[in-house]
Design an enzyme around this catalytic site. Structure first.
Site, PDB file in Angstrom:
ATOM      1  N   ASP A  45      18.111 -81.229  -7.730  1.00  0.00           N
ATOM      2  CA  ASP A  45      17.249 -80.600  -6.457  1.00  0.00           C
ATOM      3  C   ASP A  45      16.327 -81.708  -6.168  1.00  0.00           C
ATOM      4  O   ASP A  45      15.875 -82.507  -6.696  1.00  0.00           O
ATOM      5  CB  ASP A  45      16.867 -79.217  -6.990  1.00  0.00           C
ATOM      6  CG  ASP A  45      15.853 -78.543  -5.830  1.00  0.00           C
ATOM      7  OD1 ASP A  45      16.473 -78.823  -4.753  1.00  0.00           O
ATOM      8  OD2 ASP A  45      14.714 -78.179  -6.193  1.00  0.00           O
ATOM      9  N   ASP A  81      13.114 -81.089  -3.842  1.00  0.00           N
ATOM     10  CA  ASP A  81      11.434 -80.465  -3.943  1.00  0.00           C
ATOM     11  C   ASP A  81      11.440 -79.824  -5.190  1.00  0.00           C
ATOM     12  O   ASP A  81      11.999 -78.994  -5.754  1.00  0.00           O
ATOM     13  CB  ASP A  81      11.279 -79.711  -2.635  1.00  0.00           C
ATOM     14  CG  ASP A  81      11.667 -80.393  -1.291  1.00  0.00           C
ATOM     15  OD1 ASP A  81      11.319 -81.581  -1.455  1.00  0.00           O
ATOM     16  OD2 ASP A  81      11.931 -79.671  -0.365  1.00  0.00           O
TER      17      ASP A  81
END
Length: 177
Positions: free
Chosen positions: A7, A9
């Site tokens: 991922d 952020d």
């Protein structure tokens, strides 16, 4: 193929409940760039799957997103590494797409791009949606305590989730195993 999916952020860069809207707000988490470069130099392909609903919400455009991803690529390259495929979902939570995590569409795009299976591939995230997407396609869910990770940890995790302090700890584990 040694593939790791991340991922963005909260895993690679600092997250914000107000969204990361421009290059100036995109600030790498300490040691995350080095971790990606170390993995890349050791033969790992590091891909990224990131929800970017700020686009659908009108908070920023594709130019800003591309600038952030360009900076990620540049910083990793400066450390001698390389970022693999970056896929993103530009949709909002109510748009009904199949790519927005916790749906596994972006992970499937990565698998198709690399012509590989997802079973057992580590997907590193900081949210329940990341972990659910991993489980949906038999990836190994991995939670980091950066970003929203501590909040996610407090809610309970899918069975078998691995937990690390940060991306550097994930890299250390993969490089030492």
């Amino acid at each position: 193929m040694k593939l790791l999916i991340l991922d963005r952020d909260g895993v690679i860069n600092h997250d914000s409940d107000d969204y990361i809207k421009c290059l100036e707000e995109w600030i790498p988490i300490e040691s995350s760039i080095e971790a990606i470069a170390r993995l890349s130099k050791a033969g790992w392909t590091v891909a990224v799957a990131t929800n970017q609903s700020g686009i659908a919400r009108g908070y920023y455009g594709l130019d800003a997103l591309e600038a952030m991803h360009g900076r990620l690529n540049e910083l990793v390259a400066e450390q001698g590494g390389e970022v693999g495929l970056i896929v993103y979902c530009p949709h909002g939570p109510n748009d009904g797409c199949d790519c927005r995590k916790p749906k596994p569409g972006m992970l499937q795009q990565i698998a198709e791009h690399y012509d590989t299976r997802l079973e057992g591939i580590w997907f590193v995230g900081d949210s329940s949606g990341d972990l659910e997407a991993a489980k949906a396609v038999d990836c190994q869910p991995v939670l980091v305590k950066t970003g929203k990770g501590l909040r996610t940890l407090a809610k309970g995790l899918p069975a078998g989730t691995l937990i690390f302090d940060d991306l550097a700890a994930v890299a250390a584990q993969l490089l030492n195993s």
